[in-house]
Design an enzyme around this catalytic site. Structure first.
Site: not given
Length: 779
Positions: A360, A678, A721
């Protein structure tokens, strides 16, 4: 009238714009009272009258001093009274005469005259002059269309040199002064010489006219029909006394200039261009270039503004009405409004909205314009690689145009629009220049008050413009350009946000577009959640919007086909409409597993779970990594492996395990590339579990980077996550201690359903992840 001491008394008829030579026969229209009475007196006597030309044509009642002193005695052969009161007279010129004295001036002129006799000259000279005169007159007739060829035949039969000169002079379009000079010249040789000189000049003029005519004709043949028609129109307008097209155009532009609100320097520039335009022919190509340039300057807004709507509540309502979420950019716009209301002179901010496709960014800029009550302009910079696209082309180039910035301001019509520079990260550069460098001036608040466009050649003030740029990534934006913008990151929508957007924005809009009211289509919460989870995988909502449209089309077909009057979409019936689910998400393990850990990953499409599996095989210490892992992820695995070797005995692992076993680390869904640091603690936990045989708790998900000393470093994308962990059914999240501050960004409903364990070291990870703690030799 009669003779008196060798002189003759005759009535005088002054002529206007006309001269009669001896032997000439012609009609005259007489209207002045004095002239009519002079004619009547001539008819009473012997029909003779003196015809003399007045010096000024416009004088109605000439004095004696305003009439030439030499004229022609003529015989009145016929008189005819016309209905309008004028008299038409047929006269025949007889002989030259000189006015000696005016005897009467009241009722009509009566003059005393003496006849002028022609002076003879040397015959051979006269004969040569006559022949030369006839030759030149013949050439004149060929060049001129005003004298008929039959005239030459009648002139060639004349033998008297004086009469020849008079007849030829009467057929030439001479000035009255030249005609009078010929009449006053009584020496025949001089008269012939004067006439020959005049005739030679006339012939040269006609030759020049013919050459010009031929040249114009050739030029007209080379040009289009339009040119010929314009020339004709120009000639007609000139004959009618109208202004020609170019002058009318210039006058119209000058009137427009008077009403213009442009600064004085711009008005001076336009006036200078108008002076150039005025001197150019209407068919000049340069003229159209100048006209286009002037029109561009007129079309640009110089002072016109739209008044900002500084009502913060109104702006907040508009922004919320158009977009769900996007709190940071909305807050920044409201802050600008608040400051503007207090200061009323703040320059427009330069914002850069960064985020994945479909979240958007572009539509938010449009909403900002609507909230502020400003005009909105959008230009796409994707693929632009020419500096001239920003700054324009110089007018010396064919087809030159102003740059996109100036064109956008023309389109806006005000000096304070919301100006969207879309896809600024897609700019390119080549031999034509670097458009990103050209934007440095545009997006610098300290420089853009004097923005220079090559086409308009004048500085333009952009300080009142609110610039908003969009990008998918900051990596490709040059550092100096990035430094000029206030970056606002817009992350992908979470599952919950997508659900709200679908419920409150997308589905109602699609139902309206497809003519479906609430009485015809209903979609329950489970169906919406399934549509979001299993039929789309994206950071934005474009595909979700398409799938909502797909549902509406299917429902419309069912209703129009008469199968049902109302369609209710549930999680079960959704597959019947859209087919089998296109995507699947990772789920929590059903039981505690050895060597298998659920990690958490973040992608442009949002968060997801990432399973890491470890197998211990008999071998010689080979470490195998599969699952299409990137270099950073491979290095994380090697760092975890090295750290576990350094502490193997503490966890009850054979210190020689790396010499007796091969270790295989695999991350499922091998077709999908994976990278990033990660998953470091995830792989380390899976290795410890596999080497010790201790299972990992099935409800645990984890994320964090590991170092060679076992420390856990922060990561990004925690919100996404955790959303994916909640969706997968996990209840416990292990995360780096430094990411504890990011927990508040997670939606409250998700945050309350999860238990968070912030950790700083791998020991803490193992304590929360394994079903029991590994025991070995403690150092």
């Amino acid at each position: 009238m009669g003779e008196r001491s060798g002189k003759r008394e005759l009535p005088l008829l002054p002529l206007r714009g006309l001269l009669v030579y001896p032997t000439m026969v012609l009609h005259l229209d007489v209207g002045r009272e004095k002239s009519i009475r002079a004619l009547e007196q001539a008819m009473v006597d012997d029909n003779k009258i003196l015809l003399a030309t007045q010096e000024e044509v416009h004088i109605e009642e000439p004095d004696a001093e305003q009439i030439y002193s030499i004229g022609t005695v003529a015989r009145v052969k016929q008189m005819l009274k016309l209905p309008n009161g004028t008299i038409r007279v047929l006269v025949e010129g007889l002989q030259r005469a000189k006015i000696e004295e005016y005897l009467q001036k009241e009722d009509y002129f009566v003059v005393s005259i003496t006849y002028l006799k022609e002076e003879k000259a040397e015959e051979n000279e006269v004969e040569a002059l006559m022949r030369s005169l006839l030759t030149h007159f013949e050439q004149y007739i060929k060049l001129s269309k005003k004298v008929s060829p039959e005239t030459l035949t009648s002139v060639q039969d004349i033998e008297e040199p004086g009469r020849l000169a008079d007849v030829i002079a009467s057929h030439l379009p001479l000035k009255m002064k030249d005609k009078q000079e010929i009449l006053e010249t009584v020496n025949i040789q001089e008269r012939l010489e004067i006439l020959l000189t005049i005739l030679n000049n006339e012939r040269e003029v006609l030759e020049l006219e013919r050459k010009i005519g031929n040249r114009v004709k050739k030029q007209m043949e080379r040009t289009q029909k339009e040119y010929y028609l314009r020339e004709q129109m120009k000639a007609i307008q000139k004959e009618l006394g109208d202004k020609d097209g170019r002058q009318g155009e210039v006058d119209e532009l000058r009137a427009q200039l008077e009403k213009s609100d442009a600064p004085e320097r711009i008005k001076a520039k336009i006036e200078k261009e108008l002076e150039r335009l005025e001197k150019m022919p209407s068919t000049s190509a340069e003229g159209s270039v100048i006209r286009t340039y002037i029109d561009t300057l007129f079309a640009l807004p110089w002072t016109k503004t739209t008044e900002d709507n500084l009502d913060i509540k109104h702006a907040e309502e508009v922004l919320d009405e158009d977009h769900y979420g996007l709190e940071k950019p909305k807050e920044r716009v409201l802050e600008y409004l608040a400051v503007q209301k207090l200061v009323n002179s703040m320059r427009g901010p330069i914002l850069c909205l960064v985020g994945p496709p479909g979240v958007g960014k572009t539509s938010l800029a449009r909403s900002v314009a609507r909230a502020l009550g400003r005009e909105f302009v959008r230009i796409s910079l994707g693929g632009v690689r020419d500096e001239a696209e920003i700054r324009g082309h110089r007018r010396t180039y064919v087809g030159a145009l102003p740059g996109r910035i100036i064109q956008g301001m023309k389109q806006a019509g005000t000096i304070n629009p919301v100006f969207l520079l879309d896809e600024i990260d897609k700019l390119a550069s080549d031999f034509r220049g670097d458009p990103a460098s050209a934007l440095l001036e545009v997006l610098d608040p300290n420089q853009n008050d004097k923005f220079s466009d090559h086409y308009i050649e004048e500085t333009y003030d952009l300080t009142n413009v609110m610039f908003i740029t969009t990008a998918n990534s900051l990596d490709t934006i040059p550092r100096p350009l990035l430094d000029r913008m206030e970056v606002i990151s817009i992350s992908g929508y979470t599952e919950l946000e997508k659900l709200n957007i679908l419920r409150g924005y997308l589905l109602p809009k699609q139902m309206e577009d497809h003519g479906l009211g609430k009485d015809k289509l209903q979609m329950n919460e489970d169906a919406m959640l399934k549509l979001v989870r299993l039929y789309t995988r994206e950071a934005g909502v474009r595909n979700l919007n398409r799938e909502a449209a797909n549902v509406c089309r299917k429902a419309a077909k069912i209703i129009v086909g008469g199968e049902k009057k109302r369609v209710v979409v549930t999680a079960k019936t959704l597959e019947a409409l859209l087919g089998k689910p296109r995507y699947r998400y990772g789920l929590a393990e059903k039981k505690d597993q050895v060597g298998s850990v659920t990690g958490l990953a973040w992608t442009q499409a949002g968060g997801d779970t990432l399973n890491v599996e470890v197998s211990i095989l008999a071998g010689k210490g080979k470490l195998t990594l599969t699952g299409q892992l990137g270099d950073v992820m491979k290095e994380s695995a090697q760092a975890a492996f090295s750290y576990i070797r350094s502490r193997a005995s503490e966890w009850g692992i054979d210190p020689e395990f790396h010499e007796k076993n091969d270790i295989h680390i695999h991350v499922p869904e091998g077709a999908i590339p994976k990278d990033g640091p990660s998953a470091g603690i995830t792989m380390a936990t899976a290795l410890v579990s596999a080497l010790t045989g201790i299972p990992v708790k099935k409800e645990v998900g984890m994320t964090g980077e590991i170092t060679l000393r076992g420390r856990v470093l922060p990561i990004g994308g925690l919100k996404e996550k955790c959303m994916s962990a909640h969706r997968a059914g996990l209840t416990t999240i292990i995360l780096p201690k430094d990411n504890e501050k990011d927990i508040e960004d997670i939606p409250e409903s998700v945050r309350e359903a999860l238990t968070f364990y912030p950790v700083e070291h791998l020991d803490e990870v193992l304590r929360h992840a394994l079903t029991k703690q590994p025991v070995g030799d403690k150092k």
